[in-house]
Design an enzyme around this catalytic site. Structure first.
Site, PDB file in Angstrom:
ATOM      1  CG  HIS A  30      -7.739 -25.145  27.364  1.00 12.31           C
ATOM      2  ND1 HIS A  30      -6.488 -25.447  26.889  1.00 12.31           N
ATOM      3  CD2 HIS A  30      -8.537 -26.171  26.990  1.00 12.31           C
ATOM      4  CE1 HIS A  30      -6.532 -26.614  26.269  1.00 12.31           C
ATOM      5  NE2 HIS A  30      -7.763 -27.072  26.312  1.00 12.31           N
ATOM      6  N   GLY A  31      -8.757 -20.358  27.791  1.00  9.77           N
ATOM      7  CA  GLY A  31      -9.426 -19.258  28.481  1.00  9.77           C
ATOM      8  C   GLY A  31      -8.851 -18.886  29.832  1.00  9.77           C
ATOM      9  N   GLY A  37      -5.802 -17.516  30.543  1.00  9.92           N
ATOM     10  CA  GLY A  37      -5.191 -16.188  30.491  1.00  9.92           C
ATOM     11  C   GLY A  37      -6.239 -15.094  30.525  1.00  9.92           C
ATOM     12  CE  LYS A  38     -12.810 -13.362  27.522  1.00  6.22           C
ATOM     13  NZ  LYS A  38     -12.766 -12.368  26.494  1.00  6.22           N
ATOM     14  CE1 TYR A  63      -1.792  -9.428  28.373  1.00  6.78           C
ATOM     15  CE2 TYR A  63       0.105  -9.654  26.939  1.00  6.78           C
ATOM     16  CZ  TYR A  63      -0.524  -9.903  28.139  1.00  6.78           C
ATOM     17  OH  TYR A  63       0.109 -10.646  29.102  1.00  6.78           O
TER      18      TYR A  63
END
Length: 91
Positions: free
Chosen positions: A31-32, A34-35, A63
């Protein structure tokens, strides 16, 4: 930390330029989050590095999409797992 609806959904462990880990709750993965956590760290540092198990293909791909490159491979004696050291540098 990443919070949503007053609940912690993820966090990043950052020790100077070393990413100790990025953790996202199972139901909130992809769902974004980690980004977003990684972008937070990138905004604070000019370079970052981390270790990732070679068998963790999903994390390696994540990564690499985020601009990290494999620097070299190694072995984690504590877990007896093969790992990569990956690094990112601001351009």
């Amino acid at each position: 930390m990443y919070e949503q609806n007053q609940e912690i959904q993820g966090f990043i462990g950052l020790n100077d330029e070393y990413i100790e880990g990025i953790f996202v709750s199972n139901e909130m993965q992809s769902h974004g989050i980690g980004k977003a956590l990684l972008n937070y760290a990138k905004n604070k540092r000019n370079k970052l590095f981390l270790n990732v198990y070679q068998k963790n293909i999903r994390a390696i791909a994540f990564y690499q999409r985020e601009g990290f490159e494999i620097q070299h491979s190694g072995f984690d004696e504590a877990t007896e797992e093969k790992e990569y050291v990956m690094a990112w540098q601001r351009k």
